[in-house]
Design an enzyme around this catalytic site. Structure first.
Site, PDB file in Angstrom:
ATOM      1  NE  ARG A   1       1.850 -10.356  -9.768  1.00  0.00           N
ATOM      2  CZ  ARG A   1       3.067 -10.582  -9.276  1.00  0.00           C
ATOM      3  NH1 ARG A   1       3.413 -10.060  -8.098  1.00  0.00           N
ATOM      4  NH2 ARG A   1       3.933 -11.333  -9.933  1.00  0.00           N
TER       5      ARG A   1
ATOM      6  CE  LYS B   1       0.469 -13.837 -10.123  1.00  0.00           C
ATOM      7  NZ  LYS B   1       0.676 -14.409 -11.474  1.00  0.00           N
TER       8      LYS B   1
ATOM      9  CG  HIS C   1      -2.180  -7.183 -15.647  1.00  0.00           C
ATOM     10  ND1 HIS C   1      -1.843  -7.508 -14.340  1.00  0.00           N
ATOM     11  CD2 HIS C   1      -1.383  -7.953 -16.424  1.00  0.00           C
ATOM     12  CE1 HIS C   1      -0.909  -8.435 -14.349  1.00  0.00           C
ATOM     13  NE2 HIS C   1      -0.605  -8.717 -15.591  1.00  0.00           N
TER      14      HIS C   1
ATOM     15  NE  ARG D   1       2.368  -7.264 -13.026  1.00  0.00           N
ATOM     16  CZ  ARG D   1       3.337  -7.490 -12.147  1.00  0.00           C
ATOM     17  NH1 ARG D   1       3.649  -6.542 -11.273  1.00  0.00           N
ATOM     18  NH2 ARG D   1       3.989  -8.643 -12.135  1.00  0.00           N
TER      19      ARG D   1
ATOM     20  CG  HIS E   1       7.581 -11.274 -13.896  1.00  0.00           C
ATOM     21  ND1 HIS E   1       7.856 -10.584 -15.062  1.00  0.00           N
ATOM     22  CD2 HIS E   1       6.255 -11.097 -13.664  1.00  0.00           C
ATOM     23  CE1 HIS E   1       6.753 -10.010 -15.512  1.00  0.00           C
ATOM     24  NE2 HIS E   1       5.774 -10.306 -14.677  1.00  0.00           N
TER      25      HIS E   1
ATOM     26  CE1 TYR F   1       5.066  -5.977 -19.981  1.00  0.00           C
ATOM     27  CE2 TYR F   1       6.433  -7.420 -18.658  1.00  0.00           C
ATOM     28  CZ  TYR F   1       5.222  -6.808 -18.894  1.00  0.00           C
ATOM     29  OH  TYR F   1       4.175  -7.025 -18.047  1.00  0.00           O
TER      30      TYR F   1
END
Length: 294
Positions: A147, A171, A240, A243, A266, A275
């Site tokens: 990220r 995160k 992004h 990414r 994730h 995806y």
């Protein structure tokens, strides 16, 4: 008529809605009432049932309205019937058990492999430290899928050249290890050498400005946008996108979905599954272009 006027007065004077919002509500109610009268001219808004609302939704979908537009119109109706319920004009809210169509999530935007090859192998990033750093940023995003916040927060000590691992903090301060290959190792070592020669101020940060300060979000975003513009005409040209490009490339080259999930950091496999839709859309596009009877 007096009911709708009373509702619009309520929106204006009690809820302090803007003129544009009230105008949109007025148009939504007019459109719904027109539909109801078209189905049964003796039916008024106080007699509407859930089935009438659902039929209206179907008619809007048939006309090509998006789920977002339909749900916005339903929001106007919900406000209107809640108002009537409070006033005692109706005893049942006809929208209570009505759900609108689900909004489709947009598919991730990504670059194709040949576009990334062109960007990394043919584009001139400029001479000196800034050129080397800017190319390194693009390659880092593409090779690791990290990220923007993770790239900015990367410290030199987070890169283990002997084990070919990068430690990133994602995160909620959750850390993970991302492996990398010999090609990225060579690029990173070249960048570190150029940085040591060009930047006199010592810094913990891996990616820095010429004065040694850690890069900001806006600087990295501008670097990515400027260089992606050299090879693609995509509207979205953010970090992004790179990414997404990493994840799509991994999937297209037979990586397991669970592995991609871990590499991207994730929480849920559901997030990563988007995806698979991306690659399927790509397959359909190739099929339609290549097959003579497509």
């Amino acid at each position: 008529m007096w009911l709708t006027n009373s509702f619009f007065d309520y929106l204006q004077y009690e809820r302090c809605y803007s003129e544009e919002t009230i105008k949109a509500y007025r148009e939504d109610l007019r459109q719904f009432e027109e539909f109801v009268k078209g189905e049964n001219e003796n039916l008024n808004l106080l007699e509407v049932k859930a089935e009438h609302v659902r039929e209206w939704i179907v008619s809007l979908m048939d006309k090509g309205y998006t789920s977002t537009s339909i749900n916005r119109k339903l929001s106007s109706l919900r406000s209107f019937y809640k108002f009537l319920l409070r006033k005692g004009e109706v005893t049942v809210d006809p929208l209570q058990k009505v759900t609108g169509p689900k909004n489709k999530k947009p598919l991730p935007v990504f670059l194709r492999e040949n576009e990334m090859n062109k960007l990394l192998d043919e584009v001139d990033f400029g001479e000196g430290f800034k050129g080397c750093r800017d190319r390194m940023i693009i390659e880092m995003f593409y090779a690791t899928g990290m990220r923007l916040s993770e790239l900015i927060g990367l410290d030199t000590c987070d890169v283990d050249f002997s084990s070919l691992l990068i430690k990133v903090t994602g995160k909620r301060n959750k850390q993970r290890l991302i492996p990398f290959g010999e090609e990225l190792k060579t690029s990173m070592m070249e960048y570190v050498n150029v940085k040591n020669e060009s930047v006199s101020v010592c810094s913990d940060a891996f990616f820095v400005r010429e004065n040694g300060e850690r890069l900001s979000r806006s600087i990295v975003e501008n670097i990515v946008k400027r260089n992606l513009s050299k090879v693609v005409t995509l509207k979205k040209r953010s970090p992004h996108v790179l990414r997404h490009t990493f994840a799509t490339a991994m999937l297209n080259n037979n990586a397991e979905l669970g592995v991609i999930k871990e590499l991207l950091g994730h929480e849920s496999l559901v997030t990563t599954e988007i995806y698979t839709h991306t690659t399927f859309e790509e397959l359909k596009k190739v099929y339609n272009q290549a097959h003579p009877r497509a």
